[in-house]
Design a protein around this motif. Structure first.
Motif, PDB file in Angstrom:
ATOM      1  N   THR A  93      66.384  54.084  42.028  1.00 29.54           N
ATOM      2  CA  THR A  93      67.523  54.471  41.212  1.00 29.54           C
ATOM      3  C   THR A  93      68.802  54.378  42.036  1.00 29.54           C
ATOM      4  OG1 THR A  93      66.160  55.973  39.910  1.00 29.54           O
ATOM      5  CG2 THR A  93      68.544  56.346  39.840  1.00 29.54           C
TER       6      THR A  93
ATOM      7  N   TYR B  33      71.929  55.707  43.215  1.00 33.00           N
ATOM      8  CA  TYR B  33      72.203  57.141  43.283  1.00 33.00           C
ATOM      9  C   TYR B  33      73.311  57.416  44.286  1.00 33.00           C
ATOM     10  CZ  TYR B  33      71.107  62.141  43.632  1.00 33.00           C
ATOM     11  OH  TYR B  33      71.167  63.510  43.605  1.00 33.00           O
TER      12      TYR B  33
ATOM     13  N   SER C 226      63.559  63.521  38.034  1.00 29.73           N
ATOM     14  CA  SER C 226      63.970  62.129  38.205  1.00 29.73           C
ATOM     15  C   SER C 226      65.451  62.102  38.530  1.00 29.73           C
ATOM     16  CB  SER C 226      63.745  61.317  36.927  1.00 29.73           C
ATOM     17  OG  SER C 226      62.396  61.040  36.729  1.00 29.73           O
ATOM     18  N   ARG C 227      65.871  61.036  39.161  1.00 29.87           N
ATOM     19  CA  ARG C 227      67.292  60.853  39.451  1.00 29.87           C
ATOM     20  C   ARG C 227      67.954  60.043  38.349  1.00 29.87           C
ATOM     21  NH1 ARG C 227      68.004  59.491  45.859  1.00 29.87           N
ATOM     22  NH2 ARG C 227      67.789  61.637  46.543  1.00 29.87           N
ATOM     23  N   PHE C 228      69.238  60.304  38.128  1.00 27.72           N
ATOM     24  CA  PHE C 228      70.033  59.479  37.230  1.00 27.72           C
ATOM     25  C   PHE C 228      71.269  59.011  37.970  1.00 27.72           C
ATOM     26  CE2 PHE C 228      71.577  63.788  36.353  1.00 27.72           C
ATOM     27  CZ  PHE C 228      72.945  63.630  36.379  1.00 27.72           C
ATOM     28  N   THR C 229      71.871  57.944  37.455  1.00 25.43           N
ATOM     29  CA  THR C 229      73.021  57.316  38.112  1.00 25.43           C
ATOM     30  C   THR C 229      74.342  57.886  37.628  1.00 25.43           C
ATOM     31  OG1 THR C 229      71.702  55.301  38.303  1.00 25.43           O
ATOM     32  CG2 THR C 229      74.090  55.075  38.617  1.00 25.43           C
TER      33      THR C 229
ATOM     34  N   LYS D 247      70.269  55.774  33.931  1.00 29.43           N
ATOM     35  CA  LYS D 247      69.504  55.561  35.157  1.00 29.43           C
ATOM     36  C   LYS D 247      69.488  54.067  35.423  1.00 29.43           C
ATOM     37  CE  LYS D 247      64.979  56.644  37.126  1.00 29.43           C
ATOM     38  NZ  LYS D 247      63.723  57.379  36.887  1.00 29.43           N
TER      39      LYS D 247
END
Length: 101
Positions: free
Chosen positions: A29, A31, A50-53, A21
Motif C-alpha cells: 500500500t 502509505y 489494513s492501511r489506506f492511502t 487504498k
C-alpha cells in the motif's frame, strides 16, 4: 482518480467518507502519513487492520455521485500495474487497475 458512489436507499444521507487504498506493483500500500494515510478495520478481512492511502469526505444525498480525488505522491512511483481500491465503512466498494509506464 475519479469514481462514482452509487445510489443507496438504505444508507443514511449526510456526511460520509471513503478510503482509497493504492496498491503498488509489489503488493504494498502506498502509505505516507503526512499526506493523510492511515489504518482502518478491513471488514472484508474479519476486521483486521489494513492501511489506506487517502480519504475523501463528501455529503451523501442517496443519489449517484461522481467525485474525484487529487492525490499528489511525494515519493517516486515505480513502473508497473497499480490497483486502486475504494472502501466504504470498512468494506471494499470497488477497484480499478492502471499501469504506469
Amino acid at each position: 482518480m475519479c469514481f462514482t458512489v452509487n445510489q443507496n436507499r438504505i444508507t443514511q444521507a449526510g456526511s460520509n467518507k471513503v478510503l482509497i487504498k493504492l496498491i503498488s506493483p509489489l503488493g504494498e500500500t502506498v502509505y505516507v502519513e503526512s499526506q493523510g494515510a492511515g489504518e482502518f478495520a478491513n471488514q472484508d478481512e474479519g476486521g483486521s487492520i489494513s492501511r489506506f492511502t487517502a480519504t475523501k469526505e463528501f455529503d451523501y444525498d442517496n443519489q449517484d455521485q461522481n467525485m474525484c480525488l487529487d492525490y499528489m505522491v511525494e515519493l517516486p512511483l515505480t513502473k508497473g500495474t497499480y490497483t486502486a481500491e475504494i472502501y466504504n465503512k470498512g468494506y471494499l466498494a470497488g477497484s480499478k487497475e492502471f499501469t504506469l509506464k
